[in-house]
Design an enzyme around this catalytic site. Structure first.
Site, PDB file in Angstrom:
ATOM      1  N   LYS A 142     -20.028 -42.725  22.134  1.00  0.00           N
ATOM      2  CA  LYS A 142     -20.159 -41.918  20.916  1.00  0.00           C
ATOM      3  C   LYS A 142     -20.507 -42.833  19.735  1.00  0.00           C
ATOM      4  O   LYS A 142     -19.928 -43.928  19.617  1.00  0.00           O
ATOM      5  CB  LYS A 142     -18.817 -41.208  20.676  1.00  0.00           C
ATOM      6  CG  LYS A 142     -18.774 -40.237  19.505  1.00  0.00           C
ATOM      7  CD  LYS A 142     -17.379 -39.598  19.420  1.00  0.00           C
ATOM      8  CE  LYS A 142     -17.266 -38.507  18.383  1.00  0.00           C
ATOM      9  NZ  LYS A 142     -15.937 -37.860  18.375  1.00  0.00           N
TER      10      LYS A 142
ATOM     11  N   SER B 167     -11.590 -33.209  19.917  1.00  0.00           N
ATOM     12  CA  SER B 167     -13.003 -33.568  20.052  1.00  0.00           C
ATOM     13  C   SER B 167     -13.438 -34.153  21.383  1.00  0.00           C
ATOM     14  O   SER B 167     -14.633 -34.329  21.607  1.00  0.00           O
ATOM     15  CB  SER B 167     -13.397 -34.534  18.954  1.00  0.00           C
ATOM     16  OG  SER B 167     -13.708 -33.806  17.807  1.00  0.00           O
TER      17      SER B 167
ATOM     18  N   SER C 147     -16.173 -32.752  18.433  1.00  0.00           N
ATOM     19  CA  SER C 147     -17.285 -33.488  17.896  1.00  0.00           C
ATOM     20  C   SER C 147     -17.969 -34.411  18.898  1.00  0.00           C
ATOM     21  O   SER C 147     -19.095 -34.840  18.657  1.00  0.00           O
ATOM     22  CB  SER C 147     -16.826 -34.323  16.703  1.00  0.00           C
ATOM     23  OG  SER C 147     -15.885 -35.301  17.115  1.00  0.00           O
TER      24      SER C 147
HETATM   25  N1  GLN Z   1     -12.824 -29.898  15.530  1.00  0.00           N
HETATM   26  C1  GLN Z   1     -11.799 -30.634  14.843  1.00  0.00           C
HETATM   27  C2  GLN Z   1     -12.269 -30.958  13.457  1.00  0.00           C
HETATM   28  O1  GLN Z   1     -13.281 -30.484  13.090  1.00  0.00           O
HETATM   29  C3  GLN Z   1     -11.448 -31.853  15.611  1.00  0.00           C
HETATM   30  C4  GLN Z   1     -12.404 -32.965  15.412  1.00  0.00           C
HETATM   31  C5  GLN Z   1     -12.036 -34.186  16.178  1.00  0.00           C
HETATM   32  O2  GLN Z   1     -11.180 -34.160  17.060  1.00  0.00           O
HETATM   33  N2  GLN Z   1     -12.683 -35.271  15.794  1.00  0.00           N
HETATM   34  O3  GLN Z   1     -11.658 -31.670  12.724  1.00  0.00           O
END
Ligand code: GLN
Length: 501
Positions: A80, A179, A155
């Site tokens: 990532k 994420s 994400s």
């Molecule tokens: N979807 C969650 C957010 O928008 C989690 C994001 C993540 O785990 N980086 O913050």
């Protein structure tokens, strides 16, 4: 040879060991696959085949030298674009880091290099890991390999899609509120978020420091164990890592036997099966409940009564910490600096900061900085951040009480299967709710894993299906049990043989 890209890490490692293939053969299979499939998926922000070839050739030398070598030797992985790799671009999918070249290696990458891995490229994400669909990337939209009109989740959507579409053998992501697990569920792969402090975050761009954890996306549970073992452990460069006893996860998983389910108390939290859960996902998860019962487990009804506050507590905590962490992007020290237009004068240093941040950050990131700055501001701190921290204590207590009755907890990973691109972008709240089952695990510092347990019909694509993920949550630092239970379920469900595209 073309099908090498479809194999798991342990299968590839087996072939390398027997000298039936070379790492360069494996890499060529991936390059071919990436050239034909990546244009429609857009999982990667960039590939680096020159680096990959150098890595593969070096790995082949090590393998042929006959000495012992680590399992990841010669295995092509994606990363990532939130992990620093010395000399390579790290953008976090933000324009503000458009030209940022990493000055050093993150600890995860340093360890991967010591394991002689092959670096295939950096994967797409929601800008600064803020999102659940990868639509917040400043560069491109990644597509779900099961339906190109749908999101891969986020994400770490690029990582999940790269594993699901066989564009790499495994991938590293991050999980602050889901994420890794949520995109794993939406793309039909395994996603592991380890205990807070098990993997070093040194050199991972910070979003919300009390929640962020590196995670793993893999084709199967055994690979997750192999990848975890390679990168876990105390790091003096990250004060949040602990001196955990790092187990031989891969060996433990290999030996996992159905007998461990006999008498195991499997908790079913009532709050994870209420309104908002897609009925078809509910029934897939319930099939696993029956399966575990048939294998000798005790199914216990439990309650996590404060789940309803977890999304609010998370979004106050995460945005507050993000507003502080993202302060460093000022146009002076890092990445993008505002370019003065002809005749324009920059009034002051503050003006330059403002203009650089205005142009460099995307809308979701701005929304969160504003929310977080407000939550931390004098006069509001007690009402918001402090209150969220108190709710967090309640959630920790909920899990403590639950684990007094249950050895592990299972439930859905996501309330819905992959949704359509654009379906939730206009309504941030509905997007935030897609993390309802994953967020509390981060708030409580616990390990959680998503495994594909089936698929539902795709309502917009005749004959198409969409994967369903089961989330397993276990007590602090019990990844050995978590992975073992997951392996047994995986062997029963056989998702890769029966459902995987
Ligand atoms: N979807 C969650 C957010 O928008 C989690 C994001 C993540 O785990 N980086 O913050």
């Amino acid at each position: 040879m073309d099908d090498l890209c479809r194999l798991t890490i342990s299968e590839l490692a087996g072939l390398l060991k027997k000298r039936e293939v070379k790492s360069t053969d494996i890499l060529n299979s991936y390059i071919k696959r990436i050239e034909s499939v990546e244009p429609e998926i857009s999982a990667y922000l960039y590939n680096d085949f020159e680096e990959a070839e150098r890595n593969a050739e070096a790995a082949d030398k090590i393998v042929s030298s006959g000495s012992d070598y680590p399992v990841l030797t010669g295995i092509p992985l994606s990363i990532k674009d939130i992990f620093l790799i010395k000399g390579k671009k790290t953008t976090c999918a933000s324009k503000i880091l458009d030209n940022f070249i990493s000055p050093y290696d993150s600890t995860v990458v340093r360890k991967l290099k010591e394991n002689n891995y092959v670096f295939l490229g950096k994967t797409n994400l929601d800008e600064f890991a803020m999102g659940s669909s990868t639509e917040n990337s400043a560069y491109k939209i990644t597509k779900n390999p099961y339906d190109l009109n749908r999101v891969p989740g986020g994400s770490s959507g690029g990582s999940a899609a790269s594993v699901a579409a066989d564009l790499c053998a495994g991938s590293f992501g991050t999980d602050t509120g889901g994420s890794v697990r949520q995109p794993a569920a939406l793309c039909g792969v395994v996603g592991l978020k380890p205990t807070y402090g098990l993997i070093s975050r040194y050199g991972i761009i910070a979003f919300s420091s009390s929640l962020d954890q590196a995670g793993i996306l893999s084709k199967d549970v055994t690979d997750a164990a192999v990848m975890l073992e390679a990168v876990a452990g105390f790091d003096e460069k990250d004060q949040t890592t602990r001196k955990f006893n790092i187990k031989k996860y891969a060996e433990i998983v290999k030996k996992a036997d159905k007998s461990i389910l006999k008498g195991l108390n499997v908790g079913i939290p009532a709050e994870f099966f209420s309104d908002g859960l897609d009925p078809e996902i509910n029934s897939k998860v319930s099939e696993i409940k029956v399966l575990l019962k048939d294998l000798g487990a005790n199914i216990v009804d439990i309650s996590l009564p404060d789940t309803k506050y977890s999304v609010s507590a998370y979004y106050i905590t995460a945005t507050s910490e993000a507003s502080s962490n993202l302060e460093r992007y000022d146009g002076i020290r890092y990445g993008y600096r505002y370019n003065r237009k002809d005749g324009e004068t920059i009034q002051s240093l503050d003006d330059l900061y403002r203009k650089s941040r205005e142009a460099g950050f995307g809308n979701e990131v701005k929304r969160r900085i504003i929310l977080g700055t407000f939550a931390l501001s004098a006069g509001y701190y007690d009402a918001y951040y402090k209150k969220a921290s108190l709710v967090r204590k309640l959630i920790i207590k909920n899990y403590k009480d639950a684990f007094a009755k249950a050895d592990i907890i299972i439930g859905p990973t996501s309330p819905t299967p992959a949704f359509l691109i654009g379906e939730k972008t206009a309504d941030p709240l509905s997007m935030y709710l897609s993390d309802i089952y994953t967020i509390s695990v981060n708030l409580a510092y616990l390990p959680g894993l998503s495994i594909p347990v089936g698929a539902v019909k795709n309502p917009t694509k005749p004959d198409g299906v969409l994967p369903v993920g089961l989330q397993i949550i276990s007590p602090w630092a019990t990844e050995d049990m978590l992975l073992s239970v997951a392996k047994i379920i995986e062997d029963e469900v056989k998702f890769r043989e029966k459902i995987k595209k």
